[in-house]
Write an enzyme that holds these catalytic residues in place. Structure first.
Site, mmCIF file in Angstrom:
data_model
loop_
_atom_site.group_PDB
_atom_site.id
_atom_site.type_symbol
_atom_site.label_atom_id
_atom_site.label_comp_id
_atom_site.label_asym_id
_atom_site.label_seq_id
_atom_site.Cartn_x
_atom_site.Cartn_y
_atom_site.Cartn_z
ATOM 1 N N ASP A 79 0.849 -1.191 0.000
ATOM 2 C CA ASP A 79 0.000 0.000 0.000
ATOM 3 C C ASP A 79 0.890 1.248 0.000
ATOM 4 O OD1 ASP A 79 -3.223 0.525 0.972
ATOM 5 O OD2 ASP A 79 -1.812 2.208 1.101
ATOM 6 N N ILE A 80 0.495 2.226 -0.800
ATOM 7 C CA ILE A 80 1.308 3.433 -0.959
ATOM 8 C C ILE A 80 1.253 4.323 0.289
ATOM 9 C CG2 ILE A 80 -0.419 4.996 -1.970
ATOM 10 C CD1 ILE A 80 1.675 5.610 -4.179
ATOM 11 N N GLY A 130 -15.717 2.862 3.862
ATOM 12 C CA GLY A 130 -14.415 3.494 3.693
ATOM 13 C C GLY A 130 -13.696 3.122 2.413
ATOM 14 N N GLN A 131 -14.429 2.599 1.418
ATOM 15 C CA GLN A 131 -13.785 2.221 0.156
ATOM 16 C C GLN A 131 -13.485 3.465 -0.670
ATOM 17 O OE1 GLN A 131 -15.978 -0.665 -2.166
ATOM 18 N NE2 GLN A 131 -14.305 -0.932 -3.642
ATOM 19 N N SER A 132 -12.257 3.565 -1.152
ATOM 20 C CA SER A 132 -11.875 4.705 -1.994
ATOM 21 C C SER A 132 -11.464 4.283 -3.397
ATOM 22 C CB SER A 132 -10.745 5.513 -1.343
ATOM 23 O OG SER A 132 -9.588 4.721 -1.187
ATOM 24 N N HIS A 134 -10.194 -5.069 -3.025
ATOM 25 C CA HIS A 134 -8.847 -5.314 -2.529
ATOM 26 C C HIS A 134 -8.931 -5.715 -1.071
ATOM 27 C CE1 HIS A 134 -9.930 -1.054 -2.442
ATOM 28 N NE2 HIS A 134 -9.343 -0.987 -1.253
ATOM 29 N N HIS A 139 -7.036 -5.615 2.311
ATOM 30 C CA HIS A 139 -5.915 -5.029 3.052
ATOM 31 C C HIS A 139 -5.343 -6.101 3.982
ATOM 32 C CE1 HIS A 139 -6.785 -0.635 2.394
ATOM 33 N NE2 HIS A 139 -7.998 -1.103 2.161
HETATM 34 P P1 AMP Z 1 -9.736 1.586 0.352
HETATM 35 O O1 AMP Z 1 -9.851 2.904 1.082
HETATM 36 O O2 AMP Z 1 -10.142 0.407 1.169
HETATM 37 O O3 AMP Z 1 -10.417 1.651 -0.995
HETATM 38 O O4 AMP Z 1 -8.192 1.367 0.118
HETATM 39 C C1 AMP Z 1 -7.509 1.850 -0.988
HETATM 40 C C2 AMP Z 1 -6.047 1.738 -0.655
HETATM 41 O O5 AMP Z 1 -5.320 1.872 -1.854
HETATM 42 C C3 AMP Z 1 -5.552 2.826 0.303
HETATM 43 O O6 AMP Z 1 -5.006 2.217 1.475
HETATM 44 C C4 AMP Z 1 -4.502 3.556 -0.512
HETATM 45 O O7 AMP Z 1 -3.410 3.986 0.254
HETATM 46 C C5 AMP Z 1 -4.119 2.524 -1.545
HETATM 47 N N1 AMP Z 1 -3.593 3.056 -2.782
HETATM 48 C C6 AMP Z 1 -4.121 4.051 -3.527
HETATM 49 N N2 AMP Z 1 -3.354 4.261 -4.623
HETATM 50 C C7 AMP Z 1 -2.335 3.373 -4.548
HETATM 51 C C8 AMP Z 1 -1.218 3.087 -5.382
HETATM 52 N N3 AMP Z 1 -0.976 3.767 -6.530
HETATM 53 N N4 AMP Z 1 -0.359 2.114 -5.004
HETATM 54 C C9 AMP Z 1 -0.572 1.440 -3.850
HETATM 55 N N5 AMP Z 1 -1.613 1.641 -3.036
HETATM 56 C C10 AMP Z 1 -2.481 2.606 -3.380
#
Ligand code: AMP
Ligand code: ZN
Length: 112
Positions: free
Chosen positions: A30-31, A91-93, A98, A100
């Site tokens: 995760d970034i 909390g999905q963005s 995916h 975690h």
């Molecule tokens: P969620 O909020 O559950 O949808 O988690 C999305 C996750 O994707 C977050 O923890 C972000 O930090 C991660 N994320 C977003 N863009 C990237 C990326 N380019 N590379 C790795 N992780 C990412």
């Protein structure tokens, strides 16, 4: 899906810190790590949310892949958490499912 961030990561169009890949799943760090260990496991096919998923084998494989990686990285015995956020209140963005996987510190419950 052409405008999906995680589909672009799978395709190599956007760089990632890859941990593991096979014919079904892809895992990468995760970034914005929320713990000393924080990686994501995603299916190679685009599925927007858990509400859209119907492949029990694939969903199980996401979980078992997280477990295998936690073992390989050496923090499985200490413990870790796997979680999938669904839709806004979950909390999905990023709308490509995916899992975690977080570890390497004491995690609190509930997460908030
Ligand atoms: P969620 O909020 O559950 O949808 O988690 C999305 C996750 O994707 C977050 O923890 C972000 O930090 C991660 N994320 C977003 N863009 C990237 C990326 N380019 N590379 C790795 N992780 C990412
Ligand atoms: Zn996608």
């Amino acid at each position: 899906m052409s405008d999906c961030l995680f589909c672009k990561i799978i395709a190599g169009e956007i760089p990632s810190n890859k941990i593991y890949e096979d014919e079904d799943v892809f895992a990468f760090h995760d970034i914005e790590a929320q713990a000393p260990h924080h990686f994501l496991v995603i299916p190679k096919i685009h599925i927007s949310t858990l509400n859209d998923a119907d492949d029990a084998h694939l969903l199980g494989k996401l979980t078992l892949t997280a477990s295998k990686i936690a073992k390989d990285l050496g923090f499985a015995d200490d413990g870790y958490r796997v979680a999938m956020n669904c839709n806004e209140q979950g909390g999905q963005s990023v709308y490509h499912i995916h899992l975690h996987c977080l570890g390497g510190r004491q995690l609190k419950w509930p997460p908030g």
